[in-house]
Design a protein around this motif. Structure first.
Motif, PDB file in Angstrom:
ATOM      1  N   ILE A  27      64.054  39.113 -19.499  1.00  0.00           N
ATOM      2  CA  ILE A  27      62.783  38.476 -19.112  1.00  0.00           C
ATOM      3  C   ILE A  27      61.695  39.424 -18.661  1.00  0.00           C
ATOM      4  N   LEU A  28      62.036  40.670 -18.353  1.00  0.00           N
ATOM      5  CA  LEU A  28      61.001  41.591 -17.885  1.00  0.00           C
ATOM      6  C   LEU A  28      60.727  42.646 -18.950  1.00  0.00           C
ATOM      7  N   PRO A  29      59.458  42.894 -19.218  1.00  0.00           N
ATOM      8  CA  PRO A  29      59.124  43.954 -20.188  1.00  0.00           C
ATOM      9  C   PRO A  29      59.492  45.316 -19.636  1.00  0.00           C
ATOM     10  N   ALA A  30      59.826  46.228 -20.515  1.00  0.00           N
ATOM     11  CA  ALA A  30      60.220  47.584 -20.093  1.00  0.00           C
ATOM     12  C   ALA A  30      59.060  48.331 -19.485  1.00  0.00           C
ATOM     13  N   LYS A  62      56.239  19.804 -23.532  1.00  0.00           N
ATOM     14  CA  LYS A  62      55.996  21.098 -22.904  1.00  0.00           C
ATOM     15  C   LYS A  62      57.334  21.789 -22.616  1.00  0.00           C
ATOM     16  N   THR A  63      57.345  23.120 -22.689  1.00  0.00           N
ATOM     17  CA  THR A  63      58.539  23.893 -22.365  1.00  0.00           C
ATOM     18  C   THR A  63      58.227  24.805 -21.189  1.00  0.00           C
ATOM     19  N   ASP A  64      59.092  24.779 -20.178  1.00  0.00           N
ATOM     20  CA  ASP A  64      58.973  25.644 -19.006  1.00  0.00           C
ATOM     21  C   ASP A  64      60.271  26.402 -18.828  1.00  0.00           C
ATOM     22  N   ARG A  65      60.168  27.599 -18.233  1.00  0.00           N
ATOM     23  CA  ARG A  65      61.352  28.419 -17.982  1.00  0.00           C
ATOM     24  C   ARG A  65      61.375  28.823 -16.509  1.00  0.00           C
ATOM     25  N   TYR A  66      62.569  28.749 -15.918  1.00  0.00           N
ATOM     26  CA  TYR A  66      62.770  29.100 -14.519  1.00  0.00           C
ATOM     27  C   TYR A  66      63.940  30.065 -14.419  1.00  0.00           C
ATOM     28  N   VAL A  67      63.821  31.042 -13.540  1.00  0.00           N
ATOM     29  CA  VAL A  67      64.909  31.977 -13.282  1.00  0.00           C
ATOM     30  C   VAL A  67      65.699  31.448 -12.093  1.00  0.00           C
ATOM     31  N   VAL A  68      67.016  31.364 -12.252  1.00  0.00           N
ATOM     32  CA  VAL A  68      67.889  30.926 -11.165  1.00  0.00           C
ATOM     33  C   VAL A  68      68.889  32.037 -10.858  1.00  0.00           C
ATOM     34  N   PHE A  69      69.287  32.095  -9.586  1.00  0.00           N
ATOM     35  CA  PHE A  69      70.248  33.100  -9.138  1.00  0.00           C
ATOM     36  C   PHE A  69      71.470  32.403  -8.562  1.00  0.00           C
ATOM     37  N   GLY A  70      72.197  31.713  -9.426  1.00  0.00           N
ATOM     38  CA  GLY A  70      73.407  31.026  -8.994  1.00  0.00           C
ATOM     39  C   GLY A  70      73.129  29.617  -8.505  1.00  0.00           C
ATOM     40  N   LEU A 100      58.265  35.530 -11.284  1.00  0.00           N
ATOM     41  CA  LEU A 100      59.285  36.516 -10.930  1.00  0.00           C
ATOM     42  C   LEU A 100      58.681  37.902 -11.057  1.00  0.00           C
ATOM     43  N   ASN A 101      58.872  38.719 -10.055  1.00  0.00           N
ATOM     44  CA  ASN A 101      58.347  40.082 -10.164  1.00  0.00           C
ATOM     45  C   ASN A 101      59.488  41.087 -10.252  1.00  0.00           C
ATOM     46  N   ARG A 102      59.177  42.208 -10.832  1.00  0.00           N
ATOM     47  CA  ARG A 102      60.175  43.262 -11.056  1.00  0.00           C
ATOM     48  C   ARG A 102      60.784  43.744  -9.737  1.00  0.00           C
TER      49      ARG A 102
END
Length: 135
Positions: free
Chosen positions: A132-135, A59-67, A90-92
């Motif tokens: 990562i966010l759609p326009a 399985k592949t998972d993706r996480y957003v990190v901020f430092g 994650l929300n816009r």
């Protein structure tokens, strides 16, 4: 099949991942790096970006990190993030808020070194937003 190793992704709020994985791609300060079992010992700072986790189960998972920073050893990898969330959660608004705060901090910065650091951070956030966010 690649050899598995222990990976943990920890934020101040909670433990997001603690499992055996085949590889992890992390946004290191000097560029993206792929960590696999038996990796040479390294400690690196993390810039805002996406961590891609390929589990031992395929399985592949993706996480957003901020430092944060990552401690990499031959038997495992621990990533301590300043803030982290699953990419689907994650929300816009949250990312837009962080970008606005970085812009405000940049406009208030008076020292050259601080301005340079904030410009780089703002660039990383806007690149992350576009990735990562759609326009």
């Amino acid at each position: 099949m690649a050899e598995a190793f222990k990976f943990e992704l920890v934020s101040p709020e909670r433990l997001l991942v603690s499992e055996d994985v085949e590889s992890v791609v992390i946004p290191g300060a000097e560029g993206e790096m792929t960590v696999m079992a038996d990796h040479a010992p390294v400690m690196t700072t993390i810039k805002p970006g996406v961590v891609t986790v390929n589990t031992a189960g395929g399985k592949t998972d993706r996480y957003v990190v901020f430092g944060g920073f990552a401690d990499i050893l031959p038997e495992g990898c621990t990533l301590l993030a300043e803030s982290a969330t699953h990419v689907d959660k994650l929300n816009r608004e949250e990312l837009t808020r962080r970008i606005q705060e970085a812009r405000e901090d940049l406009s208030d910065a008076s020292e050259h070194h601080e301005r340079t650091r904030l410009e780089e951070y703002l660039g990383q956030l806007t690149t992350l937003e576009g990735a990562i966010l759609p326009a």
